[in-house]
Design a protein around this motif. Structure first.
Motif, short mmCIF file in Angstrom:
data_model
loop_
_atom_site.label_atom_id
_atom_site.label_comp_id
_atom_site.label_asym_id
_atom_site.label_seq_id
_atom_site.Cartn_x
_atom_site.Cartn_y
_atom_site.Cartn_z
N ALA A 34 41.64 27.62 35.09
CA ALA A 34 40.93 27.19 36.31
C ALA A 34 40.00 28.26 36.88
N ASN A 35 39.21 28.87 36.02
CA ASN A 35 38.27 29.89 36.50
C ASN A 35 37.33 29.31 37.56
N ALA A 36 37.23 30.01 38.69
CA ALA A 36 36.37 29.55 39.78
C ALA A 36 35.17 30.49 39.92
N SER A 78 32.46 40.11 39.26
CA SER A 78 33.48 40.69 40.14
C SER A 78 34.28 41.80 39.48
N HIS A 79 34.60 41.67 38.20
CA HIS A 79 35.43 42.69 37.54
C HIS A 79 35.39 42.47 36.04
N ARG A 80 36.10 43.30 35.29
CA ARG A 80 35.88 43.36 33.85
C ARG A 80 36.76 42.43 33.01
N ASP A 83 37.53 36.64 31.24
CA ASP A 83 37.39 35.26 31.72
C ASP A 83 36.35 35.16 32.83
N HIS A 84 35.80 36.28 33.28
CA HIS A 84 34.76 36.26 34.31
C HIS A 84 33.37 36.54 33.76
N TRP A 85 33.29 37.14 32.56
CA TRP A 85 31.95 37.49 32.06
C TRP A 85 31.61 36.96 30.67
N THR A 156 44.46 46.67 42.21
CA THR A 156 45.12 45.42 42.61
C THR A 156 45.38 44.61 41.34
N GLU A 157 44.63 43.52 41.15
CA GLU A 157 44.76 42.72 39.93
C GLU A 157 44.06 43.43 38.77
N ILE A 158 43.24 44.40 39.10
CA ILE A 158 42.43 45.15 38.14
C ILE A 158 42.17 46.51 38.78
N VAL A 178 42.71 36.74 44.97
CA VAL A 178 43.40 35.51 45.40
C VAL A 178 43.43 34.51 44.24
N TYR A 179 44.62 34.03 43.93
CA TYR A 179 44.80 32.95 42.95
C TYR A 179 45.23 31.73 43.76
N SER A 180 44.39 30.70 43.76
CA SER A 180 44.63 29.60 44.68
C SER A 180 45.31 28.42 43.96
N GLY A 211 39.14 33.58 42.38
CA GLY A 211 38.66 33.63 41.00
C GLY A 211 39.30 32.55 40.14
N HIS A 212 40.38 31.95 40.64
CA HIS A 212 41.07 30.88 39.92
C HIS A 212 41.54 29.86 40.95
N GLY A 213 41.26 28.59 40.70
CA GLY A 213 41.72 27.54 41.58
C GLY A 213 40.70 27.17 42.65
ZN LIG Z 1 40.48 36.08 36.28
#
Ligand SMILES: [Zn+2]
Length: 275
Positions: A34-36, A78-80, A83-85, A156-158, A178-180, A211-213
């Motif tokens: 659920a990548n947002a 947002s980060h490395r 799933d984001h790039w 944090t998450e990264i 935040v994972y929603s 980033g998800h949800g």
């Molecule tokens: Zn992610």
């Protein structure tokens, strides 16, 4: 296992006289996570946040952005985490990409390895990687009349995460802080991550883009704090591996995308790396 591709969601999540904010979410089903990704639409142009993961979602996100009929001025990564790039190489090769310098360096040094490590995804992968060229630094900037505040959040998450805040519309683009409604990607930095979330809870912001949800309110941010506290307790009690996963699945049956456990557990419990 190949991810199943199914219909993504696109929605307008905030609208004022001058600004429209859109969120696009990949599937919650199968091994999808659920990548947002988001679009900040102002009078003359679009600013995008993150580029989706799998090729069909990246293309659909691009098609949605193009349907708004305004030029894409830039995209913030947002980060490395790939799933984001990954989707940048599929659908955003013509767009200026901005990122923290640490993120740029990582994609430059390890992006191609990361792409080949994911060979099992086949034609869901991008044909090439895109290395961000513009540095996003902490501070304030006005883009097409809208005020942005950028921050570099560590551990944090990264290790290094870029956040965007839009104080004039109360929107906090938090991405993977935040994972929603989905299971969180856990790291060894749960304490600091919880402190960052607690700062969000006492801020003036009301809408948190994950980033998800799906777009989140403060209740969901608070549920993230509670999830991290429960995970920290379980790990402190000695749970690891499958026992830890079963515990969290049982405690949070309402959360979706359990595929994330299999992505982070080798790192968290197997010592593969911090992230
Ligand atoms: Zn992610």
């Amino acid at each position: 296992m190949l991810a199943q591709v199914s219909d993504p969601l696109a929605m307008v999540v905030k609208q004022t006289d001058d600004v429209r904010i859109h969120t696009f979410v990949a599937s919650f089903t199968g091994s999808n996570i659920a990548n947002a990704t988001h679009i900040i639409e102002t009078q003359n142009q679009l600013v995008l946040v993150d580029g989706q993961f799998l090729a069909p979602y990246a293309k659909a996100f691009r098609a949605y952005a193009d349907s708004l009929g305004k030029p894409i001025d830039r995209l913030y990564l947002s980060h490395r985490h790939p799933d984001h790039w990954f989707g940048l190489g599929t659908a955003f090769t013509d767009v200026p990409v901005h990122a923290l310098s640490e993120t740029m360096t990582f994609v430059h040094d390890h992006g191609e390895d990361s792409r080949s490590d994911h060979w099992k995804l086949g034609d869901l992968l991008p044909e090439r990687i895109v290395i961000p060229k513009q540095v996003a630094a902490p501070g304030e900037e006005t883009i097409d009349g809208l005020r942005y505040v950028f921050d570099r959040v560590t551990d944090t998450e990264i290790d290094y995460h870029l956040t965007l805040r839009l104080p004039d519309v109360g929107v906090y683009v938090a991405q993977d802080l935040v994972y929603s409604g989905t299971h969180l990607y856990l790291t060894k930095h749960l304490d600091h991550w919880m402190r960052v979330l607690q700062e969000m809870l006492v801020s003036d912001f009301t809408l948190f883009l994950p980033g998800h949800g799906l777009p989140a309110d403060k209740n969901e941010v608070a549920r993230n704090v509670e999830y991290l506290a429960a995970a920290r307790q379980a790990i402190g009690d000695g749970l690891a591996g499958d026992a830890f996963k079963s515990f969290m699945l049982q405690r949070y049956p309402e959360r979706r995308c359990p595929g994330i456990f299999d992505i982070y557990m080798p790192r968290l419990f197997g010592g593969a790396s911090d992230y």
